[in-house]
Design a protein around this motif. Structure first.
Motif: not given
Ligand code: SF4
Length: 364
Positions: A271-274, A276-277, A304-306, A308-309
């Motif tokens: 994931c591109p990160t944000c 929430r990671q 994947i950081g969180c 969500v996905n």
């Molecule tokens: Fe942000 Fe989670 Fe999407 Fe990764 S998967 S970009 S951490 S919302």
């Protein structure tokens, strides 16, 4: 629209053989690069060929500008792990010499050799040695007469130039060739290949020439080469970058992987990160890419950081980590363990290596 509708059926080209590598027909789309060492420096050139082979290159092209370089080329080929294409401009004596000493493909434009008897000698020798020819048209070096008539390079001017060289081979009844039509303009390149693809049956070697440095050149190449591949055009490719040739091979495979035309090595889905990671996705991906760079076997790994996905992507891949409290490691859709942030790199790397071993064992 279904996924496969993205790709048009592959154009059926006449297959040629470049040493042990088949090009065209239903052969996998091959990836090639070119050495940028001094050809007369045999050890340095062999070192670069080995690095290209380790990165997955199928074929390597080498400039042979002099008769001295032709002798060095023979020594290089004797130890090369990959079939070699010699790049020759104008001088038929160099072409005849490499054919005599051993070569897997000759890149030479028949129309540039000059006298008819010289062209015939080269083509006859290529036929005798079972060596194919690559005609390479470049927008920057079109024949003066074509340049005068068209005023400036264009797709039709490039195709006309290619057809002139092709006519010579046709006249000599030599069908074992492939053609490239390269410009630094994506539009000109794509249109030129589209036009020629309809007129000949030979394989096409794709590339955007002088594409630029690593980032911008990769993007331009991916667009140009990708557009053509999606239309079913193209049998072999070279990404031309002002960068280490090894990068050209990696980007070439990334283009083929992106279109699901060939697979090689770990395919990281990240994931591109944000904000929430739950762990440092970027460092994890970069470190694993570096540590697993030499892996040739394909494997999908999601990082994947969180939540969500995370779970969705991680379940789809062979292995996946989904950030959360706790982070969860998935294997073929099932959660196998919880992972603390501090252990993440070690656990993931060893899970990937184990998975590769398991797959290798079950393939035996
Ligand atoms: Fe942000 Fe989670 Fe999407 Fe990764 S998967 S970009 S951490 S919302």
């Amino acid at each position: 629209m279904t996924e496969t509708a993205l790709l048009q059926p592959r154009r059926r080209s006449r297959q040629i053989q470049v040493g042990s590598v088949a090009v065209g027909g239903d052969a996998p789309i091959s990836v090639q690069s070119m050495t940028n060492t001094d050809t007369c420096d045999v050890e340095a050139t062999l070192g670069q060929i080995r690095a290209l082979a380790a990165a997955g290159a199928d074929l390597v092209r080498i400039s042979v500008p002099t008769l001295e370089a032709a002798e060095a080329f023979a020594r290089i080929r004797a130890e090369s792990p990959l079939p070699l294409i010699s790049d020759i401009h104008f001088d038929h004596r160099i072409a005849l010499r490499v054919l005599e000493l051993g070569v897997d493909c000759l890149r030479i434009n028949p129309g540039n050799i000059g006298r008819e008897d010289r062209v015939r000698d080269v083509v006859e020798s290529a036929r005798d040695h079972g060596v194919p020819i690559r005609i390479g048209v470049n927008a920057g070096s079109l024949e003066k007469e074509i340049q005068r008539r068209y005023g400036e390079p264009s797709a039709t001017a490039m195709v006309e130039s290619a057809l002139r060289h092709i006519e010579i081979l046709d006249r000599l009844n030599f069908p074992d060739f492939k053609v490239s039509l390269k410009a630094s303009s994506i539009a000109m390149t794509v249109v030129a290949y589209r036009l020629l693809a309809r007129q000949i049956e030979q394989p096409l070697h794709l590339g955007i020439t002088e594409a630029g440095g690593l980032r911008s050149g990769s993007v331009k190449s991916a667009i140009g080469i990708g557009l053509l591949l999606a239309e079913g055009i193209g049998d072999t490719l070279r990404v031309s970058l002002a960068a280490d040739p090894v990068q050209e091979v990696k980007v070439g495979f990334d283009i083929l992987k992106g279109l699901q035309l060939r697979s090689r090595g770990i395919n990281f889905i990240a994931c591109p990160t944000c904000s929430r990671q739950k762990f440092d996705v970027i460092t994890t991906v970069n470190t694993l890419e570096e540590r697993l760079d030499s892996v040739a076997k394909p494997l999908d790994v999601a990082i994947i950081g969180c939540v969500v996905n995370g779970p969705g992507e991680a379940k789809e891949a062979a292995l996946g980590i989904a950030g959360g409290e706790p982070n969860l490691l998935y294997r073929h859709g099932e959660v196998v363990t919880k992972v603390e942030n501090r252990d993440l790199l070690t656990v993931l790397e060893s899970a990937i290596r184990q998975e590769l071993e398991r797959e290798e064992e079950s393939a035996r």
